[in-house]
Design a protein around this motif. Structure first.
Motif, PDB file in Angstrom:
ATOM      1  N   ARG A   1       0.837  -1.192   0.000  1.00 32.38           N
ATOM      2  CA  ARG A   1       0.000   0.000   0.000  1.00 32.38           C
ATOM      3  C   ARG A   1       0.874   1.246   0.000  1.00 32.38           C
ATOM      4  O   ARG A   1       0.626   2.192  -0.737  1.00 32.38           O
ATOM      5  CB  ARG A   1      -0.873  -0.021   1.253  1.00 32.38           C
ATOM      6  CG  ARG A   1      -1.608   1.267   1.496  1.00 32.38           C
ATOM      7  CD  ARG A   1      -2.653   1.109   2.535  1.00 32.38           C
ATOM      8  NE  ARG A   1      -2.094   0.765   3.834  1.00 32.38           N
ATOM      9  CZ  ARG A   1      -2.828   0.373   4.873  1.00 32.38           C
ATOM     10  NH1 ARG A   1      -4.125   0.263   4.746  1.00 32.38           N
ATOM     11  NH2 ARG A   1      -2.271   0.081   6.020  1.00 32.38           N
TER      12      ARG A   1
ATOM     13  N   ARG B   1       0.832   4.251  -2.871  1.00 31.61           N
ATOM     14  CA  ARG B   1       0.527   5.640  -2.516  1.00 31.61           C
ATOM     15  C   ARG B   1       1.682   6.562  -2.873  1.00 31.61           C
ATOM     16  O   ARG B   1       1.485   7.673  -3.351  1.00 31.61           O
ATOM     17  CB  ARG B   1       0.212   5.731  -1.024  1.00 31.61           C
ATOM     18  CG  ARG B   1      -1.066   4.998  -0.694  1.00 31.61           C
ATOM     19  CD  ARG B   1      -1.451   5.173   0.748  1.00 31.61           C
ATOM     20  NE  ARG B   1      -2.811   4.692   0.935  1.00 31.61           N
ATOM     21  CZ  ARG B   1      -3.489   4.813   2.061  1.00 31.61           C
ATOM     22  NH1 ARG B   1      -2.937   5.401   3.093  1.00 31.61           N
ATOM     23  NH2 ARG B   1      -4.723   4.364   2.139  1.00 31.61           N
TER      24      ARG B   1
ATOM     25  N   ALA C   1      -4.021  11.980  -5.523  1.00 30.56           N
ATOM     26  CA  ALA C   1      -3.699  11.296  -4.275  1.00 30.56           C
ATOM     27  C   ALA C   1      -4.368  12.020  -3.107  1.00 30.56           C
ATOM     28  O   ALA C   1      -4.985  11.394  -2.245  1.00 30.56           O
ATOM     29  CB  ALA C   1      -2.186  11.247  -4.079  1.00 30.56           C
TER      30      ALA C   1
ATOM     31  N   ILE D   1      -4.885  10.728   0.734  1.00 30.25           N
ATOM     32  CA  ILE D   1      -3.483  10.423   1.019  1.00 30.25           C
ATOM     33  C   ILE D   1      -2.777  11.718   1.407  1.00 30.25           C
ATOM     34  O   ILE D   1      -2.959  12.742   0.756  1.00 30.25           O
ATOM     35  CB  ILE D   1      -2.804   9.797  -0.216  1.00 30.25           C
ATOM     36  CG1 ILE D   1      -3.448   8.449  -0.519  1.00 30.25           C
ATOM     37  CG2 ILE D   1      -1.302   9.634   0.005  1.00 30.25           C
ATOM     38  CD1 ILE D   1      -3.050   7.871  -1.848  1.00 30.25           C
TER      39      ILE D   1
ATOM     40  N   LEU E   1      -7.122   3.144  -4.808  1.00 36.29           N
ATOM     41  CA  LEU E   1      -6.121   4.029  -4.203  1.00 36.29           C
ATOM     42  C   LEU E   1      -6.709   4.819  -3.033  1.00 36.29           C
ATOM     43  O   LEU E   1      -7.734   5.467  -3.162  1.00 36.29           O
ATOM     44  CB  LEU E   1      -5.582   5.001  -5.257  1.00 36.29           C
ATOM     45  CG  LEU E   1      -4.476   5.956  -4.790  1.00 36.29           C
ATOM     46  CD1 LEU E   1      -3.211   5.200  -4.466  1.00 36.29           C
ATOM     47  CD2 LEU E   1      -4.196   7.009  -5.842  1.00 36.29           C
ATOM     48  N   GLY E   2      -6.052   4.747  -1.888  1.00 36.77           N
ATOM     49  CA  GLY E   2      -6.539   5.461  -0.712  1.00 36.77           C
ATOM     50  C   GLY E   2      -7.480   4.624   0.137  1.00 36.77           C
ATOM     51  O   GLY E   2      -7.745   4.960   1.282  1.00 36.77           O
TER      52      GLY E   2
END
Ligand code: ATP
Ligand code: MG
Lengths: 319, 509
Positions: free
Chosen positions: A175, A179, A190, A195, B102-103
């Motif tokens: 992960r 990221r 992102a 993130i 993602l995330g």
């Protein structure tokens, strides 16, 4: 045949530090921060690591000393990478300028410190090389590979390959890696999925500091007996390896082997009868690594696939 | 009344402009709430506040009656708020699947579990008929699919409040219909939707209520049943808007622009992207190229404007061979181009608006002297265009283009390209992202070009725009021209048959 093995082993001495430093640069650039300061960070890591050996070698020697020195070098590199992270992430400064500043600062700083703290006031830090491994039992009997990797070697060679494997796994299978890559490609995307771009970039730069610091030590140990406050452009060569390696771990390995081999030719051509007999002026061999860098980069930069947002400070408010 | 989200008295300022001035927006559970407003009215800003990207200077946000503080997108997502942004936020180098998760990755000890994630994504994809290719790179998929990826991103996070910021601006009519169905389905399942669009029919079709903004202020909230298209547009721009343009009857004059047998090969395929395309655009004529997205329109425009090389054929302007002419030559000798992708080919987002307005003319004596830019003339010129085209921004000519609203970015391109007074205007989806007032304005401008003896080539996906403006319709299908139609004698249905490849004629220049 022995000649060839000698060359290949020599190549390892040059390639492994390039590999480690370029992988460090990869983490930084994949997070979106150009790290031109690799050279300066290597100097810092080399200095702290070697100075530690210099101080401790009366009490201990061999692999354990080297292992401790490795940690010290990493810490030294990490320390110097922090101002770069602060300037590029918090201050949103131009990353090339902050990197250049560190490159100018580091050699001057370590020479100054060396003169200050060494009793004789000399700039060079000398050390005894007690880390050489003549052959690794059992493994050295493997045909070919044994001769290249497991004879006349250092633990740092294995450490280099270990870091390569870990880097590839971290970058693609975790992960964190995913990221990190997102931050270097499209920080706004992102950010929009929650993130913390600033944090990821800090971590990216810090990893590059740790690895480049280590690289400074790994470069110095096999080929010298003293640290002169410089790494002779290896940090920049590592940047070239990073570009040639297209910011991908496995390609970075091949690139560093290529550059390491070129370096070996320029350093050891006089020991190779075949090359010596060509009667080419020695300057030519000395030039090869640099010419090769130029040519290779000129061709590979065309298809260059740098992370899209590398070098751009991230500003949340902009869109 | 139980509102799921309430944004009360929101205020947000940017340098030189109040983007949101005391705006109140209340969303009921399971409704589709449309947000309408002219370009730069503050819609995207308001939604970015709700999504945690901007912090408001004043105001309160309540979720199910409880006051909340949305400090960043992560918090928003935890609270169940998701957003499809006006300009998609996708990592091009990642696959579709990677972008969706993602995330919000599924992991075990920090290691990604892509298989599990893929299963969940594909289930959602099937359930909502959001067709995607999970392993394709985002840089290789169509805008329509990119949008489905954005929607799946929200569904994957199980968001309850879904914000759609101008989702239809980039879609084909078919895709728009599909999206409308999906939106209705989502609201039926209990989700609440906020829907930004400039197309009033879409609001009539799916929305329950609508809130109108104008210049950062809230005009009011209405039940969609109680308002007409006309009244909506009047509230939004503050005057009556004409939906159809008046065109004089003029017989086209001599040929200005001619394309002969243009072909472009496809890498790694025997089928050509463009195959033997021939057509003419005459003086006083608007020729429209109609077709379903992805049938070669983009490539044709690239070829005509010099962005991409083609393999065979010829381009003539006023009889002069332009096949090998440079882009600068084309730009400065009477060709204007309103590109499909405004961020890629239309603007340098980091530049000020003034510099974007002189992108093709900075080297002329008007704007430079011995290599030095004449900033006074540049700003004077820019200010003139800003006034003439009603371009709204925080700091006038100085504004960094990136910070401008989508519709106003488009107006910058329009101003630059129309002001060149071109003899051939190539306009690709010129009204994309424009409000009704601005759309009316650009349509008028195109007709003005036609009336003043220029040639206009319009590439559009919107049938209404095509039927409204064109003197002649060329239909493109799989890289070939398959129909040359007169809009007065054709119906939308017939046009549809041509576009789908069900009907075709021989087309000669
Ligand atoms: N990050 C920013 N920095 C400076 N100004 C901004 C920023 N974001 C928006 N603005 C300004 O705020 C105003 C409102 O912009 P916003 O994007 O909300 O408009 P919009 O209603 O979404 O318009 P459109 O229909 O054209 O997308 C615009 O004038 C824009 O220039
Ligand atoms: Mg907007």
């Amino acid at each position: 045949m022995d000649m060839l093995y000698l060359l290949l082993r020599q190549t390892m001495y040059f390639s492994i530090p390039l590999l480690i430093v370029a992988l460090g640069g990869m983490f930084s650039e994949r997070s979106g921060v150009t790290n031109i300061a690799l050279e300066g960070i290597m100097v810092m890591g080399g200095f702290t690591g070697i100075y530690f050996i210099n101080q401790m070698q009366s009490q201990m020697s061999g692999q354990w000393l080297l292992v401790l020195a490795i940690f010290i070098a990493m810490a030294g590199g990490l320390l110097l990478s922090l101002p770069h992270a602060y300037a590029s992430v918090n201050l949103k400064a131009d990353q090339v300028i902050s990197g250049t500043a560190l490159n100018m600062f580091a050699p001057a700083f370590v020479i100054y410190i060396a003169r200050m703290i060494q009793p004789s006031g000399i700039a060079n830090v000398s050390f005894k090389n007690t880390f050489f491994i003549h052959e690794v039992p059992v493994l050295c009997d493997i045909p070919v590979i044994g001769d290249i990797l497991f004879k006349n070697t250092y633990i740092t060679t294995f450490l280099g390959f270990f870091i390569l494997i870990v880097s590839a796994i971290v970058l693609y299978k975790t992960r964190f890696g995913m990221r990190l890559r997102a931050c270097g490609e499209h920080p706004h995307a992102a950010d929009s999925v929650g993130i913390n771009v600033y944090k990821m970039r800090y971590i990216g730069v810090m990893i590059s500091g740790v690895l480049a610091g280590l690289g400074g030590l790994v470069l110095t140990v096999p080929i010298s007996t003293e640290f002169k406050g410089a790494v002779n452009g290896y940090g920049f060569l590592a940047l070239a390896v990073l570009i040639f390696g297209q910011w991908k771990p496995m390609r970075i390995l091949w690139a560093s082997l290529f550059f390491g081999f070129m370096q070996t030719i320029s350093a050891a051509y006089s020991a190779i009868p075949f090359l010596l007999n060509l009667n080419i002026p020695s300057e030519f061999f000395k030039m090869t690594p640099y010419i090769a860098t130029l040519i290779v980069l000129a061709f590979s930069s065309k298809s260059s696939k740098a992370p899209k947002a590398v070098g751009q400070p991230y500003d949340q408010g902009a869109r | 009344m139980d509102y799921i989200i309430e944004m009360l008295n929101i205020r947000k300022e940017f340098p030189g402009i109040v983007a949101n001035d005391d705006i109140t927006l209340r969303i009921k559970k399971t409704e589709i709430h449309a947000l309408l407003g002219e370009n730069g009215a503050g819609k995207s800003t308001l939604m970015s506040i709700l999504f945690g990207l901007y912090k408001p200077e004043a105001g309160v946000i309540k979720l199910r009656g409880k006051e909340i503080n949305i400090s960043d997108p992560k918090t928003a997502s935890h609270l169940g708020i998701g957003m499809v942004h006006q300009h998609f936020k996708l990592v091009e180098d990642f696959t579709v699947l990677e972008n969706i998760i993602l995330g919000a990755e599924t992991v075990k000890n920090g290691f990604l579990k892509m298989d599990e994630a893929k299963k969940k994504v594909m289930e959602l994809s099937n359930r909502y008929k959001l067709y995607i290719d999970p392993d394709a790179k985002v840089s290789n998929i169509t805008v329509g699919m990119q949008q489905r990826v954005e929607i799946l991103k929200m569904l994957y996070r199980e968001n309850e409040i879904l914000i759609f910021d101008e989702p239809t601006a980039v879609l084909t009519p078919q895709e728009i219909d599909e999206l409308m169905d999906i939106m209705k389905e989502l609201s039926k399942e209990g989700k609440s939707l906020i829907f930004i669009t400039h197309k009033l029919e879409e609001i009539k079709k799916v929305a329950d209520r609508v809130t109108v903004l104008r210049r950062g202020k809230c005009i009011g909230t209405y039940n969609v049943e109680d308002v007409t298209k006309e009244s909506l547009s009047e509230m939004m721009v503050g005057r009556k808007v004409q939906f159809t343009v008046d065109k004089k009857d003029i017989t086209p004059g001599e040929t200005i622009f001619e394309v002969k047998n243009l072909s472009m090969k496809t890498k790694g395929s025997t089928k050509n992207t463009l195959n033997k395309i021939s057509f003419k655009v005459r003086k006083n004529e608007i020729v429209c190229i109609a077709g379903i997205d992805g049938n070669g329109q983009s490539e044709l425009v690239y070829a005509l404007t010099g962005i991409r090389h083609f393999d065979e054929g010829q381009i003539l302007v006023h009889g002069e061979d332009w096949t090998k002419k440079s882009i600068r030559y084309r730009n400065s000798h009477g060709m204007s181009h309103i590109p499909e992708d405004r961020h890629k080919y239309g603007l340098i987002l980091e530049y000020s608006m003034a510099y974007n307005l002189i992108l093709q003319t900075y080297f002329t004596d008007r704007f430079q002297k011995r290599g030095f830019l004449k900033n006074d003339s540049i700003h004077e010129y820019a200010d003139g265009l800003i006034k003439k085209y009603d371009i709204r921004s925080g700091q006038g000519a100085q504004t960094v283009t990136r910070s401008m609203s989508g519709g106003n970015q488009q107006k910058v391109i329009l101003a630059r390209e129309i002001d060149k007074d071109p003899s051939i205007m190539i306009a690709v989806q010129p009204a994309r992202g424009l409000d009704v007032g601005a759309t009316e304005f650009i349509h008028k401008k195109l007709v003005e070009q036609r009336e003043s003896g220029k040639a206009v080539l319009l590439i559009s996906l919107e049938l209404e725009e095509i039927m409204n403006l064109s003197d002649r319709i060329l239909v493109i299908y799989e890289g070939e021209l398959v129909g040359d139609l007169d809009p007065k004698k054709t119906t939308i249905q017939e046009l549809g048959l041509y576009m789908a490849g069900a009907k075709r004629d021989e087309v000669k220049a």
